[in-house]
Scaffold this motif. Sequence first.
Motif, short mmCIF file in Angstrom:
data_model
loop_
_atom_site.label_atom_id
_atom_site.label_comp_id
_atom_site.label_asym_id
_atom_site.label_seq_id
_atom_site.Cartn_x
_atom_site.Cartn_y
_atom_site.Cartn_z
N TYR A 131 0.84 -1.22 0.00
CA TYR A 131 0.00 0.00 0.00
C TYR A 131 0.87 1.26 0.00
O TYR A 131 0.63 2.21 -0.75
CB TYR A 131 -0.91 -0.02 1.22
N ASP A 132 1.91 1.26 0.86
CA ASP A 132 2.78 2.44 0.92
C ASP A 132 3.50 2.65 -0.41
O ASP A 132 3.63 3.78 -0.90
CB ASP A 132 3.80 2.27 2.05
N ALA A 133 3.97 1.54 -1.02
CA ALA A 133 4.66 1.67 -2.31
C ALA A 133 3.72 2.18 -3.39
O ALA A 133 4.07 3.05 -4.20
CB ALA A 133 5.25 0.31 -2.72
N GLU A 141 3.73 5.71 -5.66
CA GLU A 141 3.63 5.65 -7.11
C GLU A 141 2.51 6.57 -7.62
O GLU A 141 2.68 7.33 -8.57
CB GLU A 141 3.38 4.20 -7.53
N LEU A 142 1.35 6.50 -6.96
CA LEU A 142 0.23 7.34 -7.38
C LEU A 142 0.42 8.80 -6.97
O LEU A 142 -0.17 9.71 -7.56
CB LEU A 142 -1.08 6.81 -6.77
N GLY A 143 1.22 9.04 -5.94
CA GLY A 143 1.45 10.42 -5.49
C GLY A 143 2.13 11.27 -6.54
O GLY A 143 1.90 12.48 -6.63
N LEU A 144 2.98 10.64 -7.39
CA LEU A 144 3.60 11.41 -8.48
C LEU A 144 2.55 11.94 -9.45
O LEU A 144 2.60 13.09 -9.90
CB LEU A 144 4.61 10.50 -9.21
N THR A 145 1.58 11.07 -9.78
CA THR A 145 0.50 11.51 -10.67
C THR A 145 -0.31 12.65 -10.03
O THR A 145 -0.65 13.64 -10.69
CB THR A 145 -0.42 10.32 -10.99
N PRO A 157 1.85 15.13 -18.54
CA PRO A 157 2.72 14.33 -17.66
C PRO A 157 1.93 13.55 -16.63
O PRO A 157 2.27 12.42 -16.29
CB PRO A 157 3.62 15.39 -17.01
N ALA A 158 0.86 14.13 -16.08
CA ALA A 158 0.06 13.42 -15.09
C ALA A 158 -0.59 12.19 -15.72
O ALA A 158 -0.63 11.10 -15.12
CB ALA A 158 -1.00 14.35 -14.50
N LEU A 159 -1.15 12.36 -16.92
CA LEU A 159 -1.80 11.21 -17.59
C LEU A 159 -0.79 10.12 -17.91
O LEU A 159 -1.07 8.91 -17.80
CB LEU A 159 -2.49 11.69 -18.86
N LEU A 160 0.43 10.52 -18.33
CA LEU A 160 1.46 9.53 -18.64
C LEU A 160 1.85 8.74 -17.39
O LEU A 160 1.94 7.50 -17.43
CB LEU A 160 2.68 10.25 -19.22
N LEU A 161 2.04 9.45 -16.27
CA LEU A 161 2.38 8.76 -15.02
C LEU A 161 1.24 7.86 -14.58
O LEU A 161 1.45 6.75 -14.06
CB LEU A 161 2.69 9.79 -13.93
N PHE A 162 -0.01 8.34 -14.72
CA PHE A 162 -1.15 7.52 -14.31
C PHE A 162 -1.26 6.27 -15.19
O PHE A 162 -1.59 5.18 -14.72
CB PHE A 162 -2.44 8.35 -14.41
N HIS A 200 -0.16 -0.02 -15.20
CA HIS A 200 0.48 -1.28 -15.59
C HIS A 200 1.50 -1.74 -14.55
O HIS A 200 2.35 -2.58 -14.82
CB HIS A 200 1.19 -1.11 -16.94
N SER A 201 1.41 -1.17 -13.34
CA SER A 201 2.39 -1.50 -12.31
C SER A 201 2.16 -2.90 -11.77
O SER A 201 1.02 -3.38 -11.66
CB SER A 201 2.30 -0.47 -11.17
N LYS A 202 3.26 -3.55 -11.41
CA LYS A 202 3.21 -4.89 -10.81
C LYS A 202 2.56 -4.84 -9.42
O LYS A 202 2.04 -5.85 -8.92
CB LYS A 202 4.64 -5.43 -10.71
N LEU A 203 2.56 -3.67 -8.79
CA LEU A 203 2.00 -3.55 -7.45
C LEU A 203 0.51 -3.86 -7.44
O LEU A 203 -0.03 -4.30 -6.41
CB LEU A 203 2.22 -2.13 -6.91
N ILE A 204 -0.19 -3.63 -8.56
CA ILE A 204 -1.64 -3.88 -8.59
C ILE A 204 -1.92 -5.35 -8.36
O ILE A 204 -2.74 -5.74 -7.51
CB ILE A 204 -2.23 -3.40 -9.93
N SER A 205 -1.22 -6.18 -9.09
CA SER A 205 -1.43 -7.64 -8.92
C SER A 205 -0.94 -8.11 -7.57
O SER A 205 -1.55 -9.00 -6.94
CB SER A 205 -0.73 -8.39 -10.05
#
Length: 678
Positions: free
Chosen positions: A134-136, A140-144, A155-160, A165-170
Amino acid sequence: MDQPVFSGNGTDDPAAYRRWITPLNVGLLVGALLAATFIIVLIIQVAASNTDRDRALERERHSYDVMLVTRSIDSAMARAEASLGRFATSGDRGMGTSYYNDWLQAGTLITQLQDMASHDPDETRLVRQLRTLYDARGRELGLTATRAYYKQGWPALLLFNNAGHSKLISDIKRSLDAITEHERDVLQSRYDQSDAAASQSNHLAKLLSLTGVLLVVAAGILAWLAWNAIVTRRHAREEAEAADDRAAWLEHAVAERTRALSDANDRLHREMTERAAAEAQLRQMQKMEAVGQLTGGIAHDFNNMLAVVVGGLDLAKRRLETEAEEVGRHIDNAMEGANRAAALTRRLLGFARAEPLLPEAINPSELIEGMSELIDRTLGERVTVETIVERDVWPVWVDPLQLENAILNLAVNARDAMDGAGLLEIAVANCTLAAREVGQAPAGDYVRIAVTDNGSGMTPEVQERVFEPFFTTKPVGKGTGLGLSQIFGFVRQSAGEVAIRSAVGEGTTVSLYLPRGRGKALPAIAPATIAPRPPERLPVRATEPTDPQGEPVLVVEDDPRVRVATIAAIEELGYRAIGCSSGEEALDLLASEGDVRLMITDVVMPGMTGPELGAAVRKRHPHIAILFVTGYAGEAGESDLAGQAVLRKPFTVSALERAVGDALANAPHLPRGAAAAE
C-alpha cells in the motif's frame, strides 16, 4: 405412607414423628438432594456450553469482519485510483480531494485490519505485507497527483497510465486474496467448533428441560400456596410506595412553587428598581433636551439682536473717535455688555450642542502643555498645577478651542472649590472602555483628560444636578451655571462622555473621555492665549492686501436689521454692498451682477439655507468666495460648515474686515471681467 400428625395446640406427636422418619422418607430426601445436585451440575455444564458456543460465534463474526474490511480496502483503493484518473484528466481539485480521502481511508482500514489480526501470526504477516504494498503504491500514485495538482495534464496522464500497468496492482490483489482465503479457512474450522458447541449445548438443555419439568410439577403446589401471600404482600408494598410517592411529589411541588414565588418576587424588585432608575434618567434627558432646544432657539434671535447692537456701537465708535471722551466711555461700556451677552450666548449654544464644531486632529498632551502659561496666569500663584501626561497619547478629533475652554473652565471651578489655594492635577492617559462602562459611551479607545482638585468636594445631591443649566453653588453674581453644562454639550457633541467622582472633604475629579482619532494628521498646536476665537478656520494663502475700491459684495441676510448693520459695516470698509433677503434672490442677483467676488450669507434662513446657497453658488459661480455668518447653526448644516470660512455673530467691523480679507485671499483667482465674459 404414614405422615406426621400435628396436634391442634401446636405440639408434635413423638410417635407419629418417629413413624414419619422411615427408610423411604430418607431415600426421598437423599433423592431430592441428588436431584438438586444433578440440576446444579447440568446448569453449570449448560452455561459452559453456551459460553463455548458464544465464543465460537464471536470468532465467526470476527472472520466476517476481517473479510468485510478486506473488501472495503479493495473498494477504497479502487475508488481512489478512479478519482485520481478523473483528477489527472480534468484537473478538478474536487476529484483530487476525493482521491486523497479515499486513499487515506484505505490506509485507515489497513491499520484496523492489523489490529484485528494481531492474535493470528500468519494473518499478521499477510497484513504487514499488504501495508508495504500500500505504501509503495501510494508513492507511485502520489507522483500523478502532484503533476495533476500543478495542472501538468499530459505528464500526469502519462504517469497515471504507467501506474495502471504497475506490478503492485497484482501484488496487492494477491495479498488481499491471501488474507481472505486464510480467513475463510479459519472460518470453516470455527464453523465446526460452533456446531459442536451448539450440539452439546442443545443436549444438555433438553436434559435440563426434562428435569425442570419434574421440578415444576413438584413446585407447582408450593407456588400456588405462595402466590396468595406474594400477591397480598405486593399489593401492600405498592400501596405504601404510592403513598410515599404522593408525599414526595407534594413536598417537591411545594418547594418548587415556593422557589418560583421567591424568584418572581426578586425579579419584580429588580425590575422596579431598574424602571425607577430608567424613568429618572429619561426625565433628566428630556429636561436637558428641552432646555437645549430652548437655548438654541433663544440664541438665534439673541445673536441677531447682538449683531445689530455690536455693529452699530462699533460703527459709532469708529466715527466718534474725535468726539468727547464721555461718549467713547459709554460706547465702551455698551460694547463690553454686548460682548458679555455674546459670550453667554456661546455658552448656551455649547450646552444646546447647536453651535457647529470645527474639529481637528490634535495631540491633547501638546495642547495642555501649550495652555500651561494661560492656566497659571488664570488661577494665580496660590494654586499649584501638576501635569501628568502618559507617553504616546493617542490623538483626538475635536474642536481645539472648545477643548481649551473646557479645560480652563474645569480649572477655574477647581480653584473656586479650593478657595483659591491648593493642588490642581491635570492627567492625560489612554484607556479602553467597555460598552456603557462610563455613561452612554460605546466600547472603544478613548483619551481620558482628568482634572482633580483637593477642594471641598460635592454631595451626591449636587453631583446629580451638576450638569443642569443655570445650576450653580456659587454666590449670586459669581457664576452663570453654564460652565459644566457647556462642557457636557461639547463632549457629547464630540461623541465622548463626562464622568465626575467626588466626595465631601476629599476633592473632585472631572474626567473627559474623548474618542481616539484614527487616520488624522496632527497639526502643530501653538500655546493658548486669551485672544478671542478667530472667525474662520481656512488657511490663508500668501497674497497681496486687498484694496476694496468699491468692489461689490453680496450680503444675504433674512433679518432686515442685521442686513442693514452688515451692509453699513461693509460700506464702512470701502466695499459696495448689495443686499438681499433670501437664497433665491441671491442667485438671481449673481446672474446679473458679474463682478461679485465675495458673498456673505447667513446660515439659518427660511427656504434655502446658507450651506444650500453656498453649494449652488460654487456650482454656478466657482470664482466667488463665500463667507458664512452665523450665531446658531441648528439643523441647517452643522457638518456642512466644517472647513469653511465662518464668522460668528455678533462681530465687530475689525473682525469682519479680517474675515472678508481672508475669504478673498482664499478665493480662486479670476481676472476682473472674466466672470462677465462668461
